[in-house]
Write an enzyme that holds these catalytic residues in place. Structure first.
Site, PDB file in Angstrom:
ATOM      1  N   LYS A 247       0.851  -1.196   0.000  1.00 56.87           N
ATOM      2  CA  LYS A 247       0.000   0.000   0.000  1.00 56.87           C
ATOM      3  C   LYS A 247       0.879   1.235   0.000  1.00 56.87           C
ATOM      4  O   LYS A 247       1.527   1.546   1.000  1.00 56.87           O
ATOM      5  CB  LYS A 247      -0.937   0.049   1.206  1.00 56.87           C
ATOM      6  CG  LYS A 247      -2.028   1.119   1.035  1.00 56.87           C
ATOM      7  CD  LYS A 247      -2.618   1.609   2.346  1.00 56.87           C
ATOM      8  CE  LYS A 247      -1.838   2.725   2.955  1.00 56.87           C
ATOM      9  NZ  LYS A 247      -1.868   4.006   2.170  1.00 56.87           N
TER      10      LYS A 247
ATOM     11  N   GLU B 253      10.828   0.868   9.613  1.00 54.51           N
ATOM     12  CA  GLU B 253      11.836   1.912   9.349  1.00 54.51           C
ATOM     13  C   GLU B 253      11.114   3.226   9.518  1.00 54.51           C
ATOM     14  O   GLU B 253      10.328   3.632   8.660  1.00 54.51           O
ATOM     15  CB  GLU B 253      12.418   1.746   7.941  1.00 54.51           C
ATOM     16  CG  GLU B 253      13.775   2.447   7.775  1.00 54.51           C
ATOM     17  CD  GLU B 253      13.672   3.910   7.416  1.00 54.51           C
ATOM     18  OE1 GLU B 253      13.626   4.744   8.357  1.00 54.51           O
ATOM     19  OE2 GLU B 253      13.635   4.228   6.226  1.00 54.51           O
TER      20      GLU B 253
ATOM     21  N   CYS C 169      14.400  10.739   5.835  1.00 50.66           N
ATOM     22  CA  CYS C 169      14.616  10.382   7.239  1.00 50.66           C
ATOM     23  C   CYS C 169      16.073  10.512   7.663  1.00 50.66           C
ATOM     24  O   CYS C 169      16.365  10.552   8.858  1.00 50.66           O
ATOM     25  CB  CYS C 169      14.136   8.959   7.499  1.00 50.66           C
ATOM     26  SG  CYS C 169      12.353   8.755   7.363  1.00 50.66           S
TER      27      CYS C 169
ATOM     28  N   GLU D  11      11.327  15.862  14.046  1.00 55.80           N
ATOM     29  CA  GLU D  11      11.871  15.877  12.686  1.00 55.80           C
ATOM     30  C   GLU D  11      11.074  16.842  11.814  1.00 55.80           C
ATOM     31  O   GLU D  11       9.861  16.694  11.651  1.00 55.80           O
ATOM     32  CB  GLU D  11      11.790  14.457  12.114  1.00 55.80           C
ATOM     33  CG  GLU D  11      12.355  14.281  10.739  1.00 55.80           C
ATOM     34  CD  GLU D  11      12.187  12.856  10.238  1.00 55.80           C
ATOM     35  OE1 GLU D  11      12.971  12.456   9.363  1.00 55.80           O
ATOM     36  OE2 GLU D  11      11.270  12.146  10.716  1.00 55.80           O
TER      37      GLU D  11
END
Length: 462
Positions: free
Chosen positions: A171, A244, A278, A366
């Site tokens: 997905k 992750e 990331c 972040e």
């Protein structure tokens, strides 16, 4: 234009759709289907039906299929790039010259790795019996990918899973589905029907996929919040998880660097893909002896970056508004940027901001944007404390000419990746994954392949 599911080797529509928006213009250009439980179940059942035969293929057969897929991706690079760029606003040359070549290399790596899985030697570990180990496919794998690298993250997920003999239901993010569907349609030319399926949709679609009883494993690349939700849902049926998650990479700059060269390198690694990475080099920690000089060099290098030419837009208005909110709530010093760029699309000016405290929102969260924060340190111990003083633990880098210091500090940084005098480079042969709130499991490398296998001990009495 309507982008649809790809299930059991064919295009499958659904009743509901959502808008696809070009982030470079802010304008709707098409729609994508939103799958519900019926479409998710159809995809999972197709993968379940395909698993017995695919898992029994030889590693050589799977290698050949993946090599052919890499060739097809290479041959159709322009069409795939068009799909990727339309939904992400990426720079075309970056997609064609950097991202797609990396994807084909990664597929080819796992094609070869499928034939090189190692295990302990067979032997008589108990008198009168011979033992050996089997590495086997796990089963149907549910995979969920993010919007920052739609194609590459799909490749990172499907290549090791398929190489190990699993079947897949993927997905993609609801804002960036097209390149994943195109990849599946190319794969259908070399894979049996049902081996690689794509279902489109929103969070509810992802939740239905994770909670479905058939998948044996869930692999997610996404935010820490999403990882927590997936792990919680997967626990109900004891599914394996591979997560992750977000990063918040510290960049330790010492007072022996070439200031201008280091600043140029860090800006490039911070603003690649508009900082929507990331591992982006956006949390700079610099020695107090060169702090002011380095901030000036970062500001000069950042100000030379042009949104739309050097990097693309943020993914959505929601993401742009979120980042502008982070900046507006900060009382630190903004040296450049800090505002939306242009009237059209979701571009943010390249931003450098200093004078932040460790508990500031911009340090702990972040940004996922072309934003560089700068903090000062006076000693190695303080640098490590600042670097490790966030929940995430994905990537980091050290910039120094002192190789002894670099070797010592790599052991003290609590991050799954540590670069020295560079940042952001990826090799197919090396593992990619983090610690703490950045999740667990490895992408790429033999570790990535092993994560999609299970180990069985077989003992035969003489």
């Amino acid at each position: 234009m309507i982008v649809a599911n790809f299930i059991n080797g064919t295009t499958v529509s659904a009743d509901d759709t959502s808008a696809l928006v070009d982030p470079a213009t802010g304008e709707e250009f098409g729609r994508a289907v939103i799958s519900r439980s019926a479409e998710v179940d159809a995809a999972v059942r197709a993968a379940e039906a395909a698993f017995p035969a695919w898992s029994r293929t030889t590693p050589g057969e799977r290698q050949l299929a993946l090599l052919r897929l890499a060739d097809l991706l290479e041959a159709n690079a322009s069409a795939v790039a068009d799909a990727e760029i339309r939904e992400t606003g990426k720079i075309r040359s970056v997609v064609l010259d950097e991202e797609i070549p990396q994807c084909t290399d990664q597929i080819r790596f796992f094609a070869g790795a499928a034939r090189a899985l190692g295990t302990a030697a067979a032997g008589e570990y108990i008198p009168g019996a011979t033992s050996y180990q089997r590495r086997e496919a796990v089963g149907v794998i549910a995979q969920i990918t993010p919007w920052n690298y739609p194609l590459m993250m799909a490749v990172w997920k499907i290549a090791p899973a398929l190489a190990a003999g699993n079947t897949v239901v993927l997905k993609p993010a609801d804002t960036t589905p097209s390149s994943s569907v195109l990849l599946a349609s190319l794969a259908a030319q070399v894979l049996p029907a049902g081996v690689f399926n794509v279902v489109l949709g929103d969070r509810d679609t992802g939740r239905a996929l994770v909670e479905h009883p058939v998948p044996a494993m869930v692999s997610l690349t996404g935010s820490t919040r999403a990882g927590i939700e997936v792990a919680r849902s997967a626990a109900a049926t004891v599914k394996r998880t591979h997560l992750e998650l977000g990063g918040n990479a510290p960049v330790l700059v010492f007072d022996d660097v070439d200031v201008a060269a280091a600043a140029e390198g860090i800006v490039g690694a911070a603003f690649y893909n508009a900082g929507q990475d990331c591992t982006a080099a956006t949390r700079v920690l610099v020695h107090s002896a060169v702090h002011d000089e380095f901030v000036a060099a970062l500001t000069k290098a950042a100000s030379a970056q042009v949104p739309g030419a050097d990097f693309g837009p943020l993914n959505s208005k929601a993401q742009l508004d979120r980042v502008l909110g982070l900046l507006s709530r900060s009382s630190a010093t903004i040296h450049c940027g800090g505002k939306q760029h242009g009237a059209a699309g979701f571009f943010l000016e390249p931003t450098v901001i200093s004078g932040l405290a460790q508990d500031d929102e911009l340090v702990q969260e972040e940004a996922f944007a072309p934003v560089i924060t700068v903090q000062s340190f006076g000693s190695d111990d303080e640098a490590i404390a600042l670097a490790n003083g966030v929940p995430q633990g994905l990537a980091s880098s050290i910039w120094t000419r002192d190789t002894g210091r670099a070797a010592s500090l790599t052991a003290r940084l609590d991050f799954g990746i540590v670069w020295v005098n560079t940042h952001g480079l990826v090799a197919s042969e090396m593992p990619h994954g983090g610690f703490g709130a950045s999740g667990y499991g490895k992408d790429l490398s033999m570790h990535g392949l092993e994560d999609y296998t299970r180990v069985k001990h077989v003992m035969i009495a003489h």
